[in-house]
Design a protein around this motif. Structure first.
Motif, PDB file in Angstrom:
ATOM      1  N   ASP A 315       0.805  -1.225   0.000  1.00  0.00           N
ATOM      2  CA  ASP A 315       0.000   0.000   0.000  1.00  0.00           C
ATOM      3  C   ASP A 315       0.836   1.272   0.000  1.00  0.00           C
ATOM      4  N   SER A 316       1.968   1.271   0.695  1.00  0.00           N
ATOM      5  CA  SER A 316       2.829   2.456   0.718  1.00  0.00           C
ATOM      6  C   SER A 316       3.940   2.366  -0.322  1.00  0.00           C
ATOM      7  N   GLN A 317       3.889   1.335  -1.143  1.00  0.00           N
ATOM      8  CA  GLN A 317       4.882   1.102  -2.204  1.00  0.00           C
ATOM      9  C   GLN A 317       6.298   0.989  -1.639  1.00  0.00           C
ATOM     10  N   THR A 318       6.388   0.312  -0.481  1.00  0.00           N
ATOM     11  CA  THR A 318       7.697  -0.006   0.086  1.00  0.00           C
ATOM     12  C   THR A 318       8.001  -1.505  -0.027  1.00  0.00           C
ATOM     13  N   ALA A 319       7.089  -2.266  -0.660  1.00  0.00           N
ATOM     14  CA  ALA A 319       7.370  -3.666  -0.965  1.00  0.00           C
ATOM     15  C   ALA A 319       8.307  -3.727  -2.169  1.00  0.00           C
ATOM     16  N   TYR A 320       9.199  -4.705  -2.164  1.00  0.00           N
ATOM     17  CA  TYR A 320      10.194  -4.878  -3.231  1.00  0.00           C
ATOM     18  C   TYR A 320       9.576  -5.771  -4.309  1.00  0.00           C
ATOM     19  N   MET A 321       9.364  -5.197  -5.507  1.00  0.00           N
ATOM     20  CA  MET A 321       8.575  -5.848  -6.546  1.00  0.00           C
ATOM     21  C   MET A 321       9.403  -6.216  -7.773  1.00  0.00           C
ATOM     22  N   LEU A 322       8.945  -7.242  -8.461  1.00  0.00           N
ATOM     23  CA  LEU A 322       9.426  -7.554  -9.803  1.00  0.00           C
ATOM     24  C   LEU A 322       8.532  -6.823 -10.800  1.00  0.00           C
ATOM     25  N   ASP A 323       9.113  -6.095 -11.720  1.00  0.00           N
ATOM     26  CA  ASP A 323       8.365  -5.425 -12.803  1.00  0.00           C
ATOM     27  C   ASP A 323       7.413  -4.348 -12.292  1.00  0.00           C
ATOM     28  N   GLY A 324       7.799  -3.678 -11.209  1.00  0.00           N
ATOM     29  CA  GLY A 324       7.086  -2.490 -10.779  1.00  0.00           C
ATOM     30  C   GLY A 324       5.722  -2.748 -10.178  1.00  0.00           C
ATOM     31  N   TYR A 325       5.006  -1.653  -9.944  1.00  0.00           N
ATOM     32  CA  TYR A 325       3.657  -1.677  -9.389  1.00  0.00           C
ATOM     33  C   TYR A 325       2.629  -1.484 -10.505  1.00  0.00           C
ATOM     34  N   GLY A 326       1.407  -1.929 -10.242  1.00  0.00           N
ATOM     35  CA  GLY A 326       0.360  -1.777 -11.238  1.00  0.00           C
ATOM     36  C   GLY A 326       0.114  -0.336 -11.620  1.00  0.00           C
ATOM     37  N   ASP A 327       0.212   0.572 -10.639  1.00  0.00           N
ATOM     38  CA  ASP A 327      -0.004   1.989 -10.913  1.00  0.00           C
ATOM     39  C   ASP A 327       1.307   2.772 -10.996  1.00  0.00           C
ATOM     40  N   ARG A 328       2.409   2.040 -11.003  1.00  0.00           N
ATOM     41  CA  ARG A 328       3.727   2.681 -11.089  1.00  0.00           C
ATOM     42  C   ARG A 328       4.719   1.659 -11.642  1.00  0.00           C
ATOM     43  N   GLY A 419     -10.498  -6.770   0.613  1.00  0.00           N
ATOM     44  CA  GLY A 419     -11.877  -7.134   0.334  1.00  0.00           C
ATOM     45  C   GLY A 419     -12.445  -8.163   1.283  1.00  0.00           C
ATOM     46  N   GLY A 420     -11.620  -8.605   2.274  1.00  0.00           N
ATOM     47  CA  GLY A 420     -12.105  -9.536   3.282  1.00  0.00           C
ATOM     48  C   GLY A 420     -12.741  -8.791   4.441  1.00  0.00           C
ATOM     49  N   SER A 421     -12.671  -9.370   5.619  1.00  0.00           N
ATOM     50  CA  SER A 421     -13.367  -8.791   6.768  1.00  0.00           C
ATOM     51  C   SER A 421     -12.637  -7.604   7.373  1.00  0.00           C
ATOM     52  N   CYS A 422     -11.359  -7.420   7.012  1.00  0.00           N
ATOM     53  CA  CYS A 422     -10.565  -6.387   7.683  1.00  0.00           C
ATOM     54  C   CYS A 422     -10.146  -5.228   6.789  1.00  0.00           C
ATOM     55  N   PHE A 423      -9.734  -5.526   5.567  1.00  0.00           N
ATOM     56  CA  PHE A 423      -9.103  -4.499   4.749  1.00  0.00           C
ATOM     57  C   PHE A 423      -9.838  -4.269   3.430  1.00  0.00           C
ATOM     58  N   PRO A 424      -9.920  -3.006   2.982  1.00  0.00           N
ATOM     59  CA  PRO A 424     -10.599  -2.704   1.724  1.00  0.00           C
ATOM     60  C   PRO A 424      -9.779  -3.140   0.523  1.00  0.00           C
ATOM     61  N   LEU A 425     -10.421  -3.178  -0.625  1.00  0.00           N
ATOM     62  CA  LEU A 425      -9.716  -3.563  -1.856  1.00  0.00           C
ATOM     63  C   LEU A 425      -8.645  -2.545  -2.241  1.00  0.00           C
ATOM     64  N   GLU A 426      -8.980  -1.279  -2.106  1.00  0.00           N
ATOM     65  CA  GLU A 426      -8.046  -0.237  -2.503  1.00  0.00           C
ATOM     66  C   GLU A 426      -7.291   0.326  -1.301  1.00  0.00           C
ATOM     67  N   PRO A 427      -6.033   0.730  -1.529  1.00  0.00           N
ATOM     68  CA  PRO A 427      -5.337   0.853  -2.812  1.00  0.00           C
ATOM     69  C   PRO A 427      -4.609  -0.414  -3.256  1.00  0.00           C
ATOM     70  N   THR A 428      -4.732  -1.507  -2.492  1.00  0.00           N
ATOM     71  CA  THR A 428      -3.880  -2.668  -2.726  1.00  0.00           C
ATOM     72  C   THR A 428      -4.036  -3.261  -4.117  1.00  0.00           C
ATOM     73  N   VAL A 429      -5.290  -3.499  -4.553  1.00  0.00           N
ATOM     74  CA  VAL A 429      -5.463  -4.219  -5.810  1.00  0.00           C
ATOM     75  C   VAL A 429      -4.967  -3.401  -7.003  1.00  0.00           C
ATOM     76  N   THR A 430      -5.114  -2.078  -6.941  1.00  0.00           N
ATOM     77  CA  THR A 430      -4.591  -1.235  -8.019  1.00  0.00           C
ATOM     78  C   THR A 430      -3.072  -1.270  -8.020  1.00  0.00           C
ATOM     79  N   ARG A 431      -2.476  -1.239  -6.867  1.00  0.00           N
ATOM     80  CA  ARG A 431      -1.009  -1.234  -6.796  1.00  0.00           C
ATOM     81  C   ARG A 431      -0.413  -2.581  -7.193  1.00  0.00           C
ATOM     82  N   LEU A 432      -1.159  -3.659  -6.946  1.00  0.00           N
ATOM     83  CA  LEU A 432      -0.694  -4.958  -7.415  1.00  0.00           C
ATOM     84  C   LEU A 432      -0.701  -5.023  -8.940  1.00  0.00           C
ATOM     85  N   GLY A 433      -1.726  -4.495  -9.565  1.00  0.00           N
ATOM     86  CA  GLY A 433      -1.893  -4.620 -11.009  1.00  0.00           C
ATOM     87  C   GLY A 433      -2.733  -5.834 -11.334  1.00  0.00           C
TER      88      GLY A 433
END
Length: 556
Positions: A315-328, A419-433
């Motif tokens: 969510d804060s884009q501090t995860a180390y990703m392969l091929d960037g973020y969905g929105d970045r 999207g489960g009982s605790c956390f909303p879909l956004e911004p996570t799903v957009t950032r995942l791609g």
């Protein structure tokens, strides 16, 4: 002559987690061990004049839950902090904060937690100006649910000397605005800690994450406060049916407090606490971890593994990703350890016989961790290491089979799914791609590929209730048609929370199952969990919790 039971639980639907005898009607305990598991009549034959008999009334009786990833000090403190979960909109947030401030007039820095990334809705991202409009004169900071981001008002930023920014190291950030001043958003531990340590606890609850070190110049009064906070948190965990905790930040201070509680007969759950290996530490520090393993080695308190942070969160884009973020897509972030540095840590820890557990959320962080475990095998030879990766919120498909190949444990938190009982879909799903959704929070995919798996909540990131976590594992829906069904069965989920949790601790020979000779860690539930609808499992409650043969919680 047969032994007489101290306690018998009868008329139960016993789920033993023992594949040789999976179900029974009754359980007998003598001392801190299970004496017998079987039918009502055969177990009741072990009753004596002083035996306490509990009628389970056809409810489930099973091994106590093993919370495989949590933060006991922060979780314990959260019980007295402002909880902003499910609070949305400026006015609702204002009301909650002002009420909390009024009820805590002497707190030097007011702290809240579980503030959603989108808590202000159409007002956009939270800034210090929003918080100043609510509380201009008292320092205030609120944590995001993941505790990897926080937002502070101007008073708090000034007090912590962060208003004009500061270098807080790789993977951490004091977010700056166009006016050259901090916006109020603080990303990761190094940025958050300067504010947290000004609160009444001195930030001691976060030292196990921030530095892995111990508090300095501690007074007896401060130690007594911390001990009381932890004792309350541990008792709360027992009230949720937990008999074992695997803590995921560590320092000697926490271990010594737990050992003190054990010696006083006041420890209601078993706990293991890691040595937290930070990226600024020399490899020789792992020798200290090996010493802890020898010093803290009882069945109640253990200091027998190493924790590492490889990255932050999506969510804060501090995860180390392969091929960037969905929105970045052009941004991957950086790992907290270089590949060479982590290979050295994994190899050294493995050579000392230490289990390693790595927080790795982004796909690149997961790969780099697997690479490090593979390097350890090449250097030291393959052994029964049971090294772990924590969270695994997104994985590249090429890395899925490597868990089984390398013998790496997947430690996952179904309650965290967007999207489960605790956390909303956004911004996570957009950032995942969208193209990567099928490999996100992929419990079933990893399980079917042969990974050993344990479940947990990461408390206080989400509620510590195992029942809410299990409900999410049973009921998750794909985010779009055609994505894999990641649901788990109830039996798989209960096993991941009990027997598998004991196995990952190297304690499968004495806990995690209900069988004669095993430690008496048992929970009596309020109903038959197998009869509960999948979307009602969170309604199940612990009626009685027994740890080490002692009743540690009994509902009225």
């Amino acid at each position: 002559m047969s032994q007489t039971a101290d306690l018998i639980i009868r008329n139960a639907r016993v789920l033993t987690m023992d594949e040789t005898a999976p179900k029974a009607e009754a359980v007998a305990i003598v001392g801190n061990r299970i004496l017998a598991v079987g039918g009502n009549d055969e177990v009741m034959a072990l009753a004596g004049g002083s035996t306490r008999v509990i009628d389970a009334k056809s409810a489930t009786v099973m091994p106590g839950f093993n919370e495989a990833h949590m933060h006991i000090f922060m979780g314990s403190l959260s019980l007295v902090q402002l909880n902003l979960h499910a609070v949305h909109g400026f006015e609702a947030m204002k009301s909650a904060i002002l009420d909390y401030a009024a009820n805590n007039p002497d707190e030097p820095v007011l702290l809240a937690y579980s503030a959603d990334y989108g808590i202000l809705g159409e007002l956009g991202p939270t800034t210090r100006h929003h918080l100043d409009a609510i509380l201009p004169d008292r320092p205030f900071m609120m944590y995001a649910p993941d505790h990897h981001t926080a937002w502070a008002n101007t008073a708090a930023l000034k007090l912590a000397d962060l208003l004009h920014g500061r270098d807080v190291g790789i993977g951490n950030e004091v977010v700056m605005g166009e006016d050259g001043l901090a916006t109020g958003e603080l990303r990761e531990t190094n940025a958050i800690t300067p504010v947290a340590r000004l609160a009444s606890t001195g930030g001691r609850e976060g030292l196990g994450i921030a530095t892995g070190g111990d508090p300095e110049n501690l007074t007896p009064e401060q130690r007594a406060v911390d001990r009381a906070i932890l004792k309350r948190g541990l008792e709360y965990c027992a009230s949720e049916g937990l008999t074992s905790l695997q803590n995921f930040d560590g320092n000697l201070y926490q271990l010594e407090l737990m050992a003190d509680l054990e010696a006083a007969g006041e420890l209601p759950v078993r706990i293991r606490i890691p040595f937290h290996m930070k990226n600024f530490m020399d490899l020789s520090m792992l020798n200290k971890a090996a010493q802890w393993k020898k010093r803290f080695a009882s069945d109640m308190v253990r200091g027998d593994f190493v924790k590492v942070f490889m990255d932050g969160v999506i969510d804060s884009q501090t995860a180390y990703m392969l091929d960037g973020y969905g929105d970045r897509p052009d941004y991957d972030c950086e790992p907290l350890f270089t590949a060479e540095a982590f290979d050295a840590v994994a190899t050294k820890a493995d050579s000392l016989g230490l289990q390693v557990a790595v927080h790795a959320i982004g796909s690149a962080a997961v790969r780099q961790t697997l690479d490090g475990y593979e390097a350890a095998i090449k250097a030291n030879g393959k052994r029964d290491s049971r090294h772990r990766i924590e969270h695994i919120e997104i994985i590249h498909p090429d890395d899925i089979p490597r868990f089984k190949e390398l013998g790496v444990v997947a430690s996952m938190q179904p309650v965290h799914v967007p999207g489960g009982s605790c956390f909303p879909l956004e911004p996570t799903v957009t950032r995942l791609g969208e193209d990567r959704w099928k490999y996100a929070y992929a419990w079933r995919t990893l399980k079917d590929a042969g990974a050993r798996m344990v479940f947990a909540t990461d408390w206080p990131i989400s509620p510590v209730s195992p029942f809410e976590c299990i409900q999410n594992a049973l009921t998750r829906k794909p985010w779009r048609k055609g994505d894999p069904d990641q649901r788990m069965t109830l039996q798989e989920s209960l096993y991941a929370y009990t027997a598998e949790g004991a196995w990952v601790e190297f304690m499968e020979d004495r806990k995690g199952k209900l069988k004669p000779g095993f430690l008496a860690d048992i929970v009596v539930l309020s109903q038959d969990i197998e009869a509960a609808a999948p979307d009602r499992v969170a309604d199940v409650r612990p009626r009685i919790t027994i740890c080490d043969g002692r009743i540690t919680h009994e509902a009225p």
